[in-house]
Write a protein that holds these residues in place. Structure first.
Motif, PDB file in Angstrom:
ATOM      1  N   THR A 170       0.848  -1.192   0.000  1.00 25.56           N
ATOM      2  CA  THR A 170       0.000   0.000   0.000  1.00 25.56           C
ATOM      3  C   THR A 170       0.884   1.243   0.000  1.00 25.56           C
ATOM      4  OG1 THR A 170      -0.151   0.076   2.422  1.00 25.56           O
ATOM      5  CG2 THR A 170      -1.810  -1.201   1.264  1.00 25.56           C
ATOM      6  N   GLY A 171       0.787   2.031  -1.069  1.00 30.54           N
ATOM      7  CA  GLY A 171       1.552   3.268  -1.162  1.00 30.54           C
ATOM      8  C   GLY A 171       3.034   3.058  -1.030  1.00 30.54           C
ATOM      9  N   GLY A 172       3.573   2.004  -1.619  1.00 37.13           N
ATOM     10  CA  GLY A 172       4.971   1.677  -1.370  1.00 37.13           C
ATOM     11  C   GLY A 172       5.679   0.947  -2.483  1.00 37.13           C
TER      12      GLY A 172
ATOM     13  N   GLY B 202       0.596  14.963   3.298  1.00 33.49           N
ATOM     14  CA  GLY B 202       0.478  13.716   2.548  1.00 33.49           C
ATOM     15  C   GLY B 202      -0.437  12.683   3.165  1.00 33.49           C
ATOM     16  N   GLN B 203      -0.998  12.979   4.341  1.00 33.50           N
ATOM     17  CA  GLN B 203      -1.891  12.033   4.993  1.00 33.50           C
ATOM     18  C   GLN B 203      -3.254  12.678   5.207  1.00 33.50           C
ATOM     19  OE1 GLN B 203      -0.101   9.688   8.274  1.00 33.50           O
ATOM     20  NE2 GLN B 203       1.693  10.995   8.003  1.00 33.50           N
ATOM     21  N   ALA B 204      -4.292  11.966   4.848  1.00 31.32           N
ATOM     22  CA  ALA B 204      -5.638  12.515   4.999  1.00 31.32           C
ATOM     23  C   ALA B 204      -5.920  12.870   6.451  1.00 31.32           C
ATOM     24  CB  ALA B 204      -6.672  11.515   4.479  1.00 31.32           C
ATOM     25  N   ALA B 205      -5.435  12.043   7.365  1.00 30.46           N
ATOM     26  CA  ALA B 205      -5.714  12.268   8.776  1.00 30.46           C
ATOM     27  C   ALA B 205      -4.948  13.448   9.350  1.00 30.46           C
ATOM     28  CB  ALA B 205      -5.384  11.003   9.583  1.00 30.46           C
TER      29      ALA B 205
ATOM     30  N   HIS C  61      -3.239   7.641  -6.396  1.00 34.66           N
ATOM     31  CA  HIS C  61      -3.047   8.518  -7.548  1.00 34.66           C
ATOM     32  C   HIS C  61      -2.406   9.844  -7.170  1.00 34.66           C
ATOM     33  CE1 HIS C  61      -4.249  11.312 -10.794  1.00 34.66           C
ATOM     34  NE2 HIS C  61      -4.216  10.244 -11.582  1.00 34.66           N
ATOM     35  N   ASP C  62      -2.767  10.398  -6.015  1.00 32.14           N
ATOM     36  CA  ASP C  62      -2.281  11.714  -5.608  1.00 32.14           C
ATOM     37  C   ASP C  62      -1.301  11.625  -4.440  1.00 32.14           C
ATOM     38  OD1 ASP C  62      -3.999  12.983  -7.513  1.00 32.14           O
ATOM     39  OD2 ASP C  62      -5.670  12.655  -6.135  1.00 32.14           O
TER      40      ASP C  62
ATOM     41  N   TYR D  90      -8.015   7.589  -1.710  1.00 33.40           N
ATOM     42  CA  TYR D  90      -7.245   7.613  -0.476  1.00 33.40           C
ATOM     43  C   TYR D  90      -5.948   8.382  -0.671  1.00 33.40           C
ATOM     44  CZ  TYR D  90     -10.368   3.730   0.598  1.00 33.40           C
ATOM     45  OH  TYR D  90     -11.479   2.958   0.793  1.00 33.40           O
ATOM     46  N   GLU D  91      -5.415   8.863   0.445  1.00 37.01           N
ATOM     47  CA  GLU D  91      -4.070   9.432   0.466  1.00 37.01           C
ATOM     48  C   GLU D  91      -3.098   8.338   0.923  1.00 37.01           C
ATOM     49  OE1 GLU D  91      -2.964  12.270  -0.574  1.00 37.01           O
ATOM     50  OE2 GLU D  91      -4.802  13.407  -0.902  1.00 37.01           O
TER      51      GLU D  91
END
Length: 427
Positions: free
Chosen positions: A167-169, A239-242, A376-377, A404-405
């Motif tokens: 995930t994201g990596g 870079g993180q939604a939270a 994507h972002d 998702y971020e």
């Protein structure tokens, strides 16, 4: 191997401590400890469950400390016995930082720290796997840098893997660190645009903070100075939604009325310190550019490439643009947790004989199921680099999403559920 057990709502945990060689290429050079927390759903602790190894992001990030099972962990515990591994040098594993390395000369420090990259982490995981599974392969879930490690795992020990979930990596497999940061700075600028679109009034407050810091000695809670450039690094939260909105809530309480005029509040300074200090994660700073190096030196890549982006100049730019996941040499002059490692960091930045992390031929012949979420972002990991690299891994399935971020794995169970379904051929 030692183990202690305990319960908390939603899980049963067992703590393990493993002894592994400091240098897997020279087992006689001493040992270190690696900590892992085994987690299983209540009532399943005596069942024969397959293992899932979780590799946290970083580098230098300790494994997640489970406070609940409401997100990805709850989904994983439906089917797996999970191992939350504190990668070497982090958490409860033998630490590597200013205190533990204080007795070494800079060259010794650099040599020691060079053994804390993904290749060593994978070899640690193989030692742990043999002890926990009796040699049976396990599944690996890699978040961010943990995904980098998963591709190193596929390159060097694919026999140990039942499946890989990322995930994201997905990193560039062949690019230089310069390529990474040359792609990263525009993504960070885009996040700044999004931030100021949401909070346009914050542009004035951010500029006032920079001007105040430039003309005043402002100490953080530990006594070290908050400089304009350290303040600028708060963009790593974008870079993180939270965490995207966290800077706004700091800025809205930035100033209070002091005897001689506006001053930065204790609330603001304590919040800033929690972000800019590397006291809890020194390896993140020391090794961040090294994770991209294969037979090349980084030579402070983020610092050099930044010169190509005048938008980040504090003096000349029309607004304060915050930086992202970039490590600069001045960190080792301003952060007390890093100052004692300055000379070692310089040696690591100049090191040009880093071994290869990825085996392109082995990845091209891969037969381990691989499913990856590419955001994507994503501000931290370049989408185009990720897709290019995924094409080099035979059979890898990729899900590209803008829902998702970078922290999508923590948003709930949906991301992990989708990846598991992809490897089962159901999605």
């Amino acid at each position: 191997m030692q183990a202690t057990s305990y319960r908390r709502p939603g899980l049963v945990a067992r703590d393990h401590v493993f002894r592994v060689p400091l240098d897997h290429g020279d087992p006689g050079a001493g040992e270190i400890e690696v900590f892992g927390r085994e987690v299983v759903a209540p009532g399943k602790q005596d069942q024969e469950l397959p293992w899932l190894l979780f590799l946290q992001g970083g580098p230098g990030g300790k494994a997640e400390r489970p406070l609940s099972t409401s997100a990805w962990l709850g989904r994983a515990l439906q089917d797996y016995r999970v191992l939350l591994l504190d990668q070497r040098g982090t958490g409860r594993s033998t630490p590597a930082g200013r205190i533990t390395l204080a007795g070494m000369a800079p060259k010794q420090q650099a040599e020691h720290l060079s053994l804390f990259r993904a290749d060593s982490i994978v070899r640690d995981a193989e030692v742990v796997r043999e002890q926990l599974t009796g040699g049976a392969p396990w599944s690996v879930l890699g978040q961010s840098f943990g995904g980098f490690c998963a591709l190193t795992y596929l390159s060097h020990a694919p026999h140990g893997l039942r499946q890989v979930l990322i995930t994201g990596g997905i990193p560039t497999l062949t690019g230089h660190a310069d390529d990474v940061y040359r792609a990263a700075y525009p993504r960070v600028l885009a996040k700044n645009d999004a931030y100021y679109d949401r909070y346009p009034a914050d542009a004035d407050i951010a500029r006032r903070v920079v001007e105040h810091l430039a003309s005043n000695e402002v100490p953080l809670p530990a006594g070290d100075r908050l400089t304009p450039e350290r303040f600028q690094t708060l963009g790593i939260q974008f870079g993180q939604a939270a965490r995207f909105d966290a800077l706004h809530y700091l800025l809205e309480e930035a100033f209070v009325a002091g005897p001689a005029g506006p001053e930065l509040s204790d609330t603001f300074l304590r919040g800033v310190d929690a972000v800019v200090s590397f006291a809890e994660r020194p390896l993140y700073a020391v090794l961040h550019e090294a994770i991209y190096c294969q037979h090349t030196a980084s030579e402070w890549s983020a610092h050099r490439v930044r010169a190509e982006f005048a938008e980040f100049d504090l003096a000349g730019a029309s607004r304060v643009n915050f930086t992202g996941e970039m490590i600069y040499p001045w960190f080792f002059e301003q952060d007390p947790a890093l100052v004692p490692l300055k000379d070692a960091a310089e040696l690591l930045a100049a090191k040009d004989d880093w071994p290869a992390l990825y085996d392109l031929d082995r990845l091209a012949a891969n037969d381990v199921p691989v499913a990856a979420a590419v955001y994507h972002d994503d501000m931290f990991v370049d989408r185009d680099h990720a897709l290019e690299s995924a094409e080099r891994v035979r059979g890898a399935r990729v899900w590209v999403t803008n829902e998702y971020e970078h922290d999508g794995l923590k948003a709930g169970s949906a991301v992990l559920d989708r990846l598991l379904a992809m490897n089962r051929g159901e999605a």
